[in-house]
Design a protein around this motif. Sequence first.
Motif, PDB file in Angstrom:
ATOM      1  N   PHE A 135       0.819  -1.210   0.000  1.00 41.84           N
ATOM      2  CA  PHE A 135       0.000   0.000   0.000  1.00 41.84           C
ATOM      3  C   PHE A 135       0.855   1.264   0.000  1.00 41.84           C
ATOM      4  N   ASP A 136       2.058   1.194   0.550  1.00 43.76           N
ATOM      5  CA  ASP A 136       3.002   2.304   0.412  1.00 43.76           C
ATOM      6  C   ASP A 136       3.286   2.575  -1.063  1.00 43.76           C
ATOM      7  N   GLN A 137       3.562   1.493  -1.793  1.00 44.59           N
ATOM      8  CA  GLN A 137       3.818   1.632  -3.231  1.00 44.59           C
ATOM      9  C   GLN A 137       2.612   2.221  -3.959  1.00 44.59           C
ATOM     10  N   LEU A 138       1.422   1.728  -3.579  1.00 43.25           N
ATOM     11  CA  LEU A 138       0.202   2.197  -4.229  1.00 43.25           C
ATOM     12  C   LEU A 138       0.011   3.698  -3.994  1.00 43.25           C
ATOM     13  N   LEU A 139       0.227   4.130  -2.769  1.00 48.61           N
ATOM     14  CA  LEU A 139       0.074   5.545  -2.436  1.00 48.61           C
ATOM     15  C   LEU A 139       1.145   6.393  -3.105  1.00 48.61           C
ATOM     16  N   GLN A 140       2.360   5.899  -3.085  1.00 49.46           N
ATOM     17  CA  GLN A 140       3.453   6.628  -3.734  1.00 49.46           C
ATOM     18  C   GLN A 140       3.268   6.696  -5.248  1.00 49.46           C
ATOM     19  N   ASN A 141       2.489   5.761  -5.766  1.00 48.30           N
ATOM     20  CA  ASN A 141       2.204   5.753  -7.201  1.00 48.30           C
ATOM     21  C   ASN A 141       1.021   6.667  -7.540  1.00 48.30           C
ATOM     22  N   GLY A 142       0.554   7.403  -6.550  1.00 50.55           N
ATOM     23  CA  GLY A 142      -0.483   8.405  -6.797  1.00 50.55           C
ATOM     24  C   GLY A 142      -1.909   7.954  -6.576  1.00 50.55           C
ATOM     25  N   ALA A 143      -2.116   6.830  -5.894  1.00 46.45           N
ATOM     26  CA  ALA A 143      -3.485   6.365  -5.645  1.00 46.45           C
ATOM     27  C   ALA A 143      -4.248   7.368  -4.779  1.00 46.45           C
ATOM     28  N   ARG A 144      -5.526   7.549  -5.092  1.00 45.23           N
ATOM     29  CA  ARG A 144      -6.393   8.447  -4.335  1.00 45.23           C
ATOM     30  C   ARG A 144      -7.397   7.633  -3.530  1.00 45.23           C
ATOM     31  N   VAL A 145      -7.766   8.175  -2.375  1.00 44.72           N
ATOM     32  CA  VAL A 145      -8.704   7.492  -1.491  1.00 44.72           C
ATOM     33  C   VAL A 145      -9.920   8.385  -1.278  1.00 44.72           C
ATOM     34  N   TYR A 146     -11.098   7.803  -1.440  1.00 46.60           N
ATOM     35  CA  TYR A 146     -12.358   8.521  -1.332  1.00 46.60           C
ATOM     36  C   TYR A 146     -13.169   7.948  -0.170  1.00 46.60           C
ATOM     37  N   PRO A 147     -14.105   8.721   0.382  1.00 47.50           N
ATOM     38  CA  PRO A 147     -14.840   8.246   1.559  1.00 47.50           C
ATOM     39  C   PRO A 147     -15.512   6.887   1.373  1.00 47.50           C
ATOM     40  N   LYS A 148     -16.288   6.753   0.288  1.00 48.30           N
ATOM     41  CA  LYS A 148     -17.043   5.520   0.073  1.00 48.30           C
ATOM     42  C   LYS A 148     -17.005   5.139  -1.398  1.00 48.30           C
ATOM     43  N   ASN A 149     -17.494   3.941  -1.678  1.00 44.94           N
ATOM     44  CA  ASN A 149     -17.445   3.428  -3.040  1.00 44.94           C
ATOM     45  C   ASN A 149     -18.214   4.282  -4.056  1.00 44.94           C
ATOM     46  N   PRO A 150     -19.385   4.831  -3.726  1.00 39.81           N
ATOM     47  CA  PRO A 150     -20.046   5.698  -4.704  1.00 39.81           C
ATOM     48  C   PRO A 150     -19.188   6.906  -5.095  1.00 39.81           C
ATOM     49  N   ASN A 151     -18.381   7.420  -4.157  1.00 34.73           N
ATOM     50  CA  ASN A 151     -17.482   8.518  -4.483  1.00 34.73           C
ATOM     51  C   ASN A 151     -16.403   8.077  -5.466  1.00 34.73           C
ATOM     52  N   VAL A 152     -15.930   6.839  -5.275  1.00 37.02           N
ATOM     53  CA  VAL A 152     -14.933   6.279  -6.195  1.00 37.02           C
ATOM     54  C   VAL A 152     -15.540   6.139  -7.586  1.00 37.02           C
ATOM     55  N   ALA A 153     -16.756   5.607  -7.648  1.00 32.61           N
ATOM     56  CA  ALA A 153     -17.432   5.419  -8.935  1.00 32.61           C
ATOM     57  C   ALA A 153     -17.615   6.747  -9.662  1.00 32.61           C
TER      58      ALA A 153
END
Length: 371
Positions: free
Chosen positions: A228-246
Motif C-alpha cells: 500500500f506504500d507503493q500504491l500511495l506513492q504511485n499516486g493512488a487516491r482514497v475517497y470516503p465511500k465506493n459511490p465517491n470512487v465510482a
Amino acid sequence: MNKKNRKPKWSVLTMLVSTSLLFAGCGQGSTTPAASGTDKTGNQPAASTTTGSVPTKEDKAKGEPLVVYLNDFDEIIGPMFEKETGYKVKLVSGNGAEIMSRIEAEKGNPHWDVVWMDAMPSIHKLGKDGQLLEGWTPNHAAGLTDFAAKLVPANKTYYPTGAHAAGVIIANTKQLPTDKAPKSWNDLVKPEFQNMVGMADPAVAAPAYPFVAWFFQQEGMDKGKAYFDQLLQNGARVYPKNPNVAKALTGGEIKLAALQESNAYTLKNKKEPVEIIWPEEGAPASVRVAGIQKDTKNVEAAKAFIDFILDPKVQQQLIDQGEESYFEPSAKGAVAKKDRAANAKLVVADPEWASEHEAEIKQWFADKAVK
C-alpha cells in the motif's frame, strides 16, 4: 459525502476518521430515526412464553419494534420482514464507521437488537467481546452453502447472509483501453498506472477494511504495508465511500479503481464506458453477517429476523430487487445475478486475524494521512 474528493492520496482520511467518531454522540448519518431515545430496559418480548401459545401477527405487532442496525438493504428489508412475520422493525442505517461508532458509544446501554453489515471482522470482535448472543442455531443454517458454513464462528455469534467483492478492478475505457488495463492487483503499483487509481477509505466504508485486510494477511504486515506504500506513492487516491470512487472514475478524475462489485456492475448497467476485471488471484470478499445483541429483550423477533434473511427465497428477493444486489448468496437455492462474472472468485481474510489486526491496520492508514 457525495462530493468528489480532489485532494491527492490520503488527505481526507484524518478528517473522516474524526467526523465518523462524532456519530457516536450526535447520532447523525442514519436514514431512519435512531433508537437512542428508547429505553431498552423497558422492552418486552414480542410474545409471552407463559402460556406456551404461538403468537399471532397481531400479538407480535403489539410489542416494541425490533431495532436493526445495518448499512444496506434498508430500502427493502423492513417491509419484507414485517409482512412475512408480523413483527415491527425499526432500521437504523449508516456507513460502517457510523454504525460501529454507534454500537461502541452504546456499549453500556445498547439500543439495538440486531446488527447486519458487511463488516465481518468488526462483528467478529463484538462476539469475542461478549456483546452478541452465543450458541444459537437458526433453522435455515442447515441450508448454508459450504462457503458460508465455514464462516460461522464456533460460538455461533453471527451468521453470513452473503459475500461480495469488496473490490474488483474497473477501468474507464475512454481513458484506458481494455487491452492496456491491469490484470492483477500487483499491476496497480506499476509506473504506467501512476496517478490513475482510486479506492474507498477503510476507516469509513464497511467493505474497504475487508478489502485491505486480505492483502495484509496474505503478505504479512510488513509486505502488506509495503504494497500500500507503493500504491500511495504511485499516486493512488482514497475517497470516503465506493459511490465517491465510482463518480471519480466516470468523471475522469481517475482511470482505474478498486471498486466494490455492486457499484461496478451498476456503472456497467448504466452503459458507462467501463470494463470490470476480476483478478486471477481473486477479489477480496466482504462478507455480510448478522448477530443478535446478547441482552436484547426482543429475542424471538431477533431470531426471526436472522432466520428470515437466511431464507433462500428472501436472499433471492434481495438479489432480484435490492440496491446492493450483486453478491454471492449464503443460502443454497438462491442464485446470483446472471450477468455477474462466471469467474467471480472471492477470497476472504480470516475473520479472527482481521479482527485482531483491525485497529492496527486502520491506524497505519490514518498515520499515512497525517504524513
